[in-house]
Scaffold this motif. Sequence first.
Motif, PDB file in Angstrom:
ATOM      1  N   HIS A   1      18.418  37.302 -92.176  1.00 12.60           N
ATOM      2  CA  HIS A   1      17.655  36.607 -91.242  1.00 12.60           C
ATOM      3  C   HIS A   1      16.014  37.033 -91.170  1.00 12.60           C
ATOM      4  CE1 HIS A   1      17.016  34.356 -87.555  1.00 12.60           C
ATOM      5  NE2 HIS A   1      16.256  34.971 -87.434  1.00 12.60           N
ATOM      6  N   VAL A   2      16.276  38.478 -91.237  1.00  9.64           N
ATOM      7  CA  VAL A   2      14.705  39.032 -91.007  1.00  9.64           C
ATOM      8  C   VAL A   2      13.939  38.839 -92.376  1.00  9.64           C
ATOM      9  CG1 VAL A   2      13.209  41.179 -90.617  1.00  9.64           C
ATOM     10  CG2 VAL A   2      15.267  40.837 -89.348  1.00  9.64           C
ATOM     11  N   ALA A   3      14.738  38.873 -93.454  1.00  6.83           N
ATOM     12  CA  ALA A   3      13.956  38.801 -94.858  1.00  6.83           C
ATOM     13  C   ALA A   3      13.648  37.206 -94.955  1.00  6.83           C
ATOM     14  CB  ALA A   3      15.023  38.902 -95.957  1.00  6.83           C
ATOM     15  N   GLY A   4      14.347  36.343 -94.391  1.00  9.20           N
ATOM     16  CA  GLY A   4      13.964  34.893 -94.307  1.00  9.20           C
ATOM     17  C   GLY A   4      12.571  34.634 -93.532  1.00  9.20           C
ATOM     18  N   LEU A   5      12.465  35.421 -92.405  1.00 11.72           N
ATOM     19  CA  LEU A   5      11.343  35.260 -91.678  1.00 11.72           C
ATOM     20  C   LEU A   5      10.249  35.970 -92.615  1.00 11.72           C
ATOM     21  CD1 LEU A   5      12.505  36.769 -88.177  1.00 11.72           C
ATOM     22  CD2 LEU A   5      12.156  34.544 -88.743  1.00 11.72           C
ATOM     23  N   ALA A   6      10.369  36.781 -93.330  1.00 12.74           N
ATOM     24  CA  ALA A   6       9.151  37.400 -94.037  1.00 12.74           C
ATOM     25  C   ALA A   6       8.644  36.510 -95.073  1.00 12.74           C
ATOM     26  CB  ALA A   6      10.064  38.857 -94.428  1.00 12.74           C
ATOM     27  N   VAL A   7       9.798  35.850 -95.638  1.00 10.11           N
ATOM     28  CA  VAL A   7       9.128  34.813 -96.543  1.00 10.11           C
ATOM     29  C   VAL A   7       8.707  33.713 -95.982  1.00 10.11           C
ATOM     30  CG1 VAL A   7      10.428  33.146 -98.181  1.00 10.11           C
ATOM     31  CG2 VAL A   7      11.401  35.480 -98.504  1.00 10.11           C
ATOM     32  N   ALA A   8       9.267  32.997 -94.920  1.00  9.57           N
ATOM     33  CA  ALA A   8       8.758  32.007 -94.117  1.00  9.57           C
ATOM     34  C   ALA A   8       7.273  32.340 -93.816  1.00  9.57           C
ATOM     35  CB  ALA A   8       9.607  31.804 -93.101  1.00  9.57           C
ATOM     36  N   ARG A   9       6.907  33.516 -93.402  1.00 10.24           N
ATOM     37  CA  ARG A   9       5.562  33.967 -92.972  1.00 10.24           C
ATOM     38  C   ARG A   9       4.731  34.380 -94.042  1.00 10.24           C
ATOM     39  NH1 ARG A   9       7.624  37.642 -87.729  1.00 10.24           N
ATOM     40  NH2 ARG A   9       8.569  35.866 -86.662  1.00 10.24           N
ATOM     41  N   GLY A  10       5.064  34.167 -95.437  1.00 13.49           N
ATOM     42  CA  GLY A  10       4.274  34.622 -96.525  1.00 13.49           C
ATOM     43  C   GLY A  10       4.195  36.047 -96.890  1.00 13.49           C
TER      44      GLY A  10
END
Length: 158
Positions: free
Chosen positions: A101-110
């Motif tokens: 989940h946190v990795a996904g947030l990181a990717v989504a935030r560039g």
Amino acid sequence: MIRAATRDDVATLLRFVRELAAFEREPDAVVATEELLAEALFGERPAAEAVIAEADGVAQGFALFFHNFSTWTGRCGVYLEDLYVTPEARGRGVGGALLRHVAGLAVARGCTRFEWSVLNWNGDAIAFYRRMGAIGMDEWTVQRVSGAALTRLAAGAG
């Protein structure tokens, strides 16, 4: 289910932080209070974010993270300060779900990086992180100045 923590979760988050500190053999090291966490997470200038993993409406663990910055990439990264799963929920995929989940947030935030520290003696966690694709940064050593040493350094006496 993974969801963003809310102000109503502060007591749960602090309980998890205390449980994590006990697991990390530092049960008396936590000086945070509900008020300090509430301000840090939900105040005028939030310093960090947290997500909570739930099963049947019961909190099973959390991840607390914040943005850092890489001058080499010119972009933000995410630093995971705490990842904790309750003993009864371990081995059920909760930690992996929180990391994804946190990795996904990181990717989504560039963001270009997702990093954290782990205690050298915590072999189970290290093995888990390797299975998740993490690489140990053995050539780097964490440095810290705190307490009286921080005060002396700030005063120019360091």
